[in-house]
Write an enzyme that holds these catalytic residues in place. Structure first.
Site, short mmCIF file in Angstrom:
data_model
loop_
_atom_site.label_atom_id
_atom_site.label_comp_id
_atom_site.label_asym_id
_atom_site.label_seq_id
_atom_site.Cartn_x
_atom_site.Cartn_y
_atom_site.Cartn_z
N GLU A 121 -7.39 4.65 7.54
CA GLU A 121 -7.24 6.07 7.19
C GLU A 121 -8.48 6.58 6.46
O GLU A 121 -8.89 7.73 6.63
CB GLU A 121 -5.97 6.27 6.35
N GLU A 168 -5.78 -5.10 10.74
CA GLU A 168 -4.82 -4.01 10.95
C GLU A 168 -5.19 -3.23 12.20
O GLU A 168 -5.99 -2.27 12.13
CB GLU A 168 -4.84 -3.05 9.76
N ASN A 216 0.85 -1.19 0.00
CA ASN A 216 0.00 0.00 0.00
C ASN A 216 0.89 1.24 0.00
O ASN A 216 1.40 1.63 1.03
CB ASN A 216 -0.91 -0.04 1.24
N HIS A 227 -9.87 0.97 4.64
CA HIS A 227 -8.61 1.19 5.36
C HIS A 227 -8.89 2.17 6.51
O HIS A 227 -9.71 3.08 6.36
CB HIS A 227 -7.56 1.75 4.41
N SER A 276 2.81 -1.93 10.71
CA SER A 276 4.24 -1.92 11.00
C SER A 276 4.94 -3.23 10.63
O SER A 276 5.82 -3.70 11.36
CB SER A 276 4.50 -1.54 12.46
N LYS A 301 0.05 4.23 -0.50
CA LYS A 301 -0.66 5.41 0.02
C LYS A 301 -0.43 6.61 -0.90
O LYS A 301 -0.32 6.46 -2.11
CB LYS A 301 -0.25 5.68 1.47
N GLY A 354 1.71 2.38 11.05
CA GLY A 354 2.62 3.52 10.95
C GLY A 354 3.29 3.92 12.26
O GLY A 354 3.85 5.00 12.37
P1 PGA Z 1 2.35 0.48 7.94
O1 PGA Z 1 0.92 0.71 7.26
O2 PGA Z 1 2.92 -0.78 7.35
O3 PGA Z 1 3.14 1.70 7.56
O4 PGA Z 1 2.12 0.36 9.40
C1 PGA Z 1 0.06 -0.36 7.07
C2 PGA Z 1 -1.23 0.13 6.48
O5 PGA Z 1 -1.59 1.30 6.64
O6 PGA Z 1 -1.93 -0.61 5.82
#
Ligand code: PGA
Length: 258
Positions: free
Chosen positions: A96, A166, A7, A94, A212, A9, A172
């Site tokens: 976000e 997740e 991803n 997601h 992460s 983003k 993140g």
């Molecule tokens: P990350 O993000 O690996 O940076 O923690 C995962 C995600 O947002 O799907």
């Protein structure tokens, strides 16, 4: 088979996406077993990245979509537009999208149904906040998210659904779930999915871990049978990290063949 969702983003533009896609393909060059890799660039880069991954082992995913066929929805992208540019997978719900853009469970449900109706593979994201986990509500939150997102969803033969667990506190933050936490939730999600789709054949549903994931911790997750793969954010735009994640999947898959 292990699945790795990259991803990207809103972190890379068109040129960087193309370079990243090329680099991503190099990570599997020469290996006998190849995991399912789905690269999810920003919308504007889908067309160019498609050219790179065409006829390769990697698939193209989108980071979001709208639930309607077409209409006056300024700034939105339909499922059919995605299939037109070669997209096979789409990330839905997601955290976000839910937190920053106010996506509700109802919207997530409509998107999952629309994706399946258009032969796209939904990557449905679920997960609890730190407060919810501390209050011992993680399972209930995930169960409710799944129940809402999968309401009236039918899986026809040939269609597929991926669920990404997740936990929000792991996205993140550099602090992934522990293996125990991930495994316990994967077991639970599988049980919920079995309840919703009791007749689903093997391979139609898979549960991935996200939050992460790095080159260092990917192996411990993927070596578990219950964990079908990983959804990678930050580490997917760093090729040296992503290579490690891919290598971890390859190592696990080679082990499964023996
Ligand atoms: P990350 O993000 O690996 O940076 O923690 C995962 C995600 O947002 O799907």
């Amino acid at each position: 088979m292990k699945t790795i969702i990259a991803n990207w983003k809103m972190r890379v533009g068109v040129r960087e996406s193309v370079a990243l896609a090329r680099g991503t393909l190099l990570t599997v060059r020469g290996s006998k077993v190849i995991p399912e890799i789905v690269v999810c660039p920003p919308f504007v880069a889908l067309g160019e990245v498609r050219k790179v991954v065409a006829r390769s082992a990697a698939s193209l995913g989108a980071q979001n979509m709208h639930s309607e066929d077409s209409g006056a929805f300024t700034g939105e992208t339909s499922a059919r537009m995605l299939t037109e540019v070669g997209v096979s997978h789409v990330i839905i719900g997601h955290s976000e999208r839910r937190q920053v853009f106010g996506e509700t469970d109802e919207m997530v449900n409509a998107k999952v149904r629309q994706a399946l109706a258009n032969q796209l593979i939904p990557i449905l994201c679920v997960g609890e906040t730190a407060e919810q986990r501390d209050a011992d509500q993680a399972r209930d939150v995930v169960r409710d998210q799944l129940g809402a997102a999968l309401s009236d969803v039918r899986l026809r033969g040939g269609s597929k659904l991926l669920v990404a667990y997740e936990p929000l506190w792991a996205i993140g933050t550099g602090r992934s779930a522990s293996l125990e936490e991930a495994l316990a939730m994967h077991e639970y999600i599988h049980a919920v999915l079995n309840g919703v789709f009791p007749d689903a054949p093997k391979g139609q549903l898979d549960v991935l871990y996200g939050g992460s994931v790095t080159g260092e911790n990917a192996y411990q997750f993927m070596r578990e049978k219950l964990i079908g793969g990983v959804l990678v954010g930050g580490a997917s735009v760093k090729l040296n990290q992503f290579r490690e994640v891919v290598n971890a999947a390859i190592e696990v898959m080679e082990g499964l063949q023996e």
